[in-house]
Structure formats: C-alpha cells, structure tokens
Design an enzyme around this catalytic site. Structure first.
Site, PDB file in Angstrom:
ATOM      1  N   ARG A  52     107.298  52.658   0.658  1.00 42.21           N
ATOM      2  CA  ARG A  52     107.047  53.337   1.934  1.00 42.21           C
ATOM      3  C   ARG A  52     106.521  52.377   2.989  1.00 42.21           C
ATOM      4  O   ARG A  52     106.602  52.668   4.186  1.00 42.21           O
ATOM      5  CB  ARG A  52     106.124  54.537   1.711  1.00 42.21           C
ATOM      6  CG  ARG A  52     106.882  55.687   1.055  1.00 42.21           C
ATOM      7  CD  ARG A  52     105.990  56.820   0.661  1.00 42.21           C
ATOM      8  NE  ARG A  52     105.364  56.602  -0.622  1.00 42.21           N
ATOM      9  CZ  ARG A  52     104.099  56.842  -0.893  1.00 42.21           C
ATOM     10  NH1 ARG A  52     103.291  57.293   0.033  1.00 42.21           N
ATOM     11  NH2 ARG A  52     103.623  56.639  -2.100  1.00 42.21           N
ATOM     12  N   GLU A  93      94.255  52.668 -11.983  1.00 41.72           N
ATOM     13  CA  GLU A  93      93.197  53.497 -12.565  1.00 41.72           C
ATOM     14  C   GLU A  93      93.241  53.386 -14.098  1.00 41.72           C
ATOM     15  O   GLU A  93      92.233  53.224 -14.756  1.00 41.72           O
ATOM     16  CB  GLU A  93      93.407  54.947 -12.114  1.00 41.72           C
ATOM     17  CG  GLU A  93      92.114  55.707 -12.028  1.00 41.72           C
ATOM     18  CD  GLU A  93      92.295  57.030 -11.314  1.00 41.72           C
ATOM     19  OE1 GLU A  93      93.358  57.236 -10.697  1.00 41.72           O
ATOM     20  OE2 GLU A  93      91.374  57.849 -11.384  1.00 41.72           O
TER      21      GLU A  93
HETATM   22  O1  LIG Z   1      95.806  51.658  -2.942  1.00 40.46           O
HETATM   23  P1  LIG Z   1      96.588  51.879  -4.212  1.00 40.46           P
HETATM   24  O2  LIG Z   1      95.823  52.704  -5.221  1.00 40.46           O
HETATM   25  O3  LIG Z   1      97.100  50.600  -4.788  1.00 40.46           O
HETATM   26  O4  LIG Z   1      97.834  52.799  -3.869  1.00 40.46           O
HETATM   27  C1  LIG Z   1      98.585  52.661  -2.690  1.00 40.46           C
HETATM   28  C2  LIG Z   1     100.036  52.466  -3.004  1.00 40.46           C
HETATM   29  O5  LIG Z   1     100.546  53.637  -3.667  1.00 40.46           O
HETATM   30  C3  LIG Z   1     101.697  54.096  -2.968  1.00 40.46           C
HETATM   31  O6  LIG Z   1     102.845  53.486  -3.436  1.00 40.46           O
HETATM   32  P2  LIG Z   1     103.598  53.953  -4.757  1.00 40.46           P
HETATM   33  O7  LIG Z   1     103.129  53.117  -5.904  1.00 40.46           O
HETATM   34  O8  LIG Z   1     103.467  55.446  -4.882  1.00 40.46           O
HETATM   35  O9  LIG Z   1     105.082  53.503  -4.474  1.00 40.46           O
HETATM   36  P3  LIG Z   1     106.207  54.001  -3.439  1.00 40.46           P
HETATM   37  O10 LIG Z   1     105.741  53.634  -2.042  1.00 40.46           O
HETATM   38  O11 LIG Z   1     107.395  53.210  -3.843  1.00 40.46           O
HETATM   39  O12 LIG Z   1     106.362  55.497  -3.590  1.00 40.46           O
HETATM   40  C4  LIG Z   1     101.451  53.664  -1.540  1.00 40.46           C
HETATM   41  O13 LIG Z   1     102.654  53.608  -0.785  1.00 40.46           O
HETATM   42  C5  LIG Z   1     100.821  52.316  -1.718  1.00 40.46           C
HETATM   43  O14 LIG Z   1     101.800  51.286  -1.870  1.00 40.46           O
HETATM   44  N1  LIG Z   2      97.565  60.520  -2.834  1.00 41.16           N
HETATM   45  C1  LIG Z   2      98.499  59.650  -2.450  1.00 41.16           C
HETATM   46  N2  LIG Z   2      99.439  60.022  -1.571  1.00 41.16           N
HETATM   47  C2  LIG Z   2     100.388  59.136  -1.176  1.00 41.16           C
HETATM   48  N3  LIG Z   2     100.456  57.885  -1.619  1.00 41.16           N
HETATM   49  C3  LIG Z   2      99.530  57.479  -2.484  1.00 41.16           C
HETATM   50  N4  LIG Z   2      99.332  56.286  -3.088  1.00 41.16           N
HETATM   51  C4  LIG Z   2      98.277  56.408  -3.902  1.00 41.16           C
HETATM   52  N5  LIG Z   2      97.750  57.626  -3.844  1.00 41.16           N
HETATM   53  C5  LIG Z   2      98.527  58.322  -2.957  1.00 41.16           C
END
Ligand SMILES: O=P(O)(O)OC[C@H]1O[C@H](OP(=O)(O)OP(=O)(O)O)[C@H](O)[C@@H]1O
Ligand SMILES: Nc1ncnc2[nH]cnc12
Length: 186
Positions: A73, A110
C-alpha cells in the site's frame, strides 16, 4: 463533497474529512485486527489530493531525491509523492519479490519475524530519502526500511505515514534522528 479545501495550510475540516473516509474493517485479515482501509480516500479525487498534500507538506523544500515506498500500500501514494517532489521512486518489497540483487533486513513482528528487501543499487550515497507507507502500526516495517536506506548510504530526511495507530507506539521503534510525519492519528 460540496466544500472545497485549500491545497496548503490544511485545516481541521479537511483533516476531519480524511479521517472520516478511512474505513475500519473488523477482523481483517484475521480475528481481532481492526483494519484501516484507505481505499475510500484513494477513490475520491479531492480526498486523494488532500492526502498527498498533507503527506508532502513538511518535505516540499527538502530536496528529496528518492521516495521509498513500502509494499504494497506504500506504493500507491508513494509514487504520487515522488512525482510531486520530482524525485525517483524505490520499492521496498517482501522477501523474494525483487528481481535483481538485494539488501535484506529481518525484523520482529508481534509473533515471529519477517524480511523485506531493496535493490542494492536503488539508493546511492548522498540520496536524500523520504520513506512512505500508508500505516505505521508496531513500526517494525518502517524501522527495517530505515536500516535498508542507511546501509545503502542514503540519508533518511523523513518518514511520512497517512495513518499512525498511536496505541501501538510504532514511532518509538524508529531512530531518534529520523523525523516522523503522520497525517492522521487513530
Ligand atoms: O508498523 P508495522 O506493524 O510494521 O505494520 C505496518 C505495515 O503493515 C501493513 O502492511 P501489510 O504487511 O499488511 O502489507 P500490504 O501493504 O501488502 O497489505 C502496512 O501497509 C505497513 O506496511
Ligand atoms: N490495523 C491495521 N490496518 C491497516 N494496516 C495495518 N498494518 C498493521 N496494522 C494495520
């Protein structure tokens, strides 16, 4: 939306409109997660412009040379930020997705660990880098991305997130010398 918003000096009304557009989806992708869905902002021309303007504001005069977007994203708004800043765009991807030689960083989730990668030649010494993602949650992904950029010789001028999940205190995981800009605190 009937009301127009100025491109600069984002006001509280504009921020509230952005906040209202973020959709919270319970139990996605797994039970217990309150997922913050930015797609309603992306799909709305005026809110999309507001989001970009708000993310850019502190960095307009910072001579950014590269925007680093975090999969997946972080690629969407990150590409637009790079265009506005007249900078290059660098993808940081999950392990095994990039075709050329990479630098890798493993970070704590986590439960367990994850690994992200960046092409070895994507950032050069002297690059002034803005790191972007849609959400900072625990901060692990952003922390690892800072390490990748600094290992490559880049200077992290800042990190810009659309959403900060404040309860998770992710900003504490980032090094003290890195400025952190978050548009919405949820
Ligand atoms: O601060 P953190 O705990 O590290 O989490 C944040 C990350 O989690 C989500 O990505 P996700 O892993 O869901 O991947 P995506 O964007 O491909 O859906 C978000 O877009 C960040 O990259
Ligand atoms: N609650 C949340 N919503 C969207 N992106 C995330 N990445 C980690 N936690 C998330």
């Amino acid at each position: 939306m009937e009301q127009g918003y100025p491109r600069t000096n984002m006001n509280e009304t504009a921020l509230e409109a952005l906040k209202q557009a973020i959709r919270t989806v319970p139990d996605f992708p797994e039970p217990g997660i309150q997922f913050k869905d930015i797609t309603p902002v992306l799909g709305h021309p005026e809110l999309l412009r507001l989001a970009i303007d708000a993310l850019l504001a502190p960095f307009q005069e910072e001579a950014i040379t590269k925007v680093v977007g975090i999969e997946s994203r972080g690629f969407i708004l990150g590409g637009m930020l790079a265009h506005h800043l007249e900078a290059g765009f660098v993808p940081v991807r999950k392990k095994g997705k990039l075709p050329y030689q990479t630098l890798a960083e493993t970070y704590q989730l986590e439960y367990g660990t994850d690994t992200i990668e960046m092409h070895v030649d994507a950032i050069k010494p002297g690059d002034r880098v803005l790191i972007h993602d849609d959400v900072i949650a625990t901060g692990g992904t952003a922390e690892a991305t800072v390490r990748l950029v600094e290992r490559a010789g880049g200077q992290v001028v800042g990190c810009a997130f659309l959403i900060e999940l404040t309860a998770l205190q992710g900003r504490k995981r980032l090094p003290a010398h890195v400025p952190i800009h978050t548009v919405l605190q949820l």
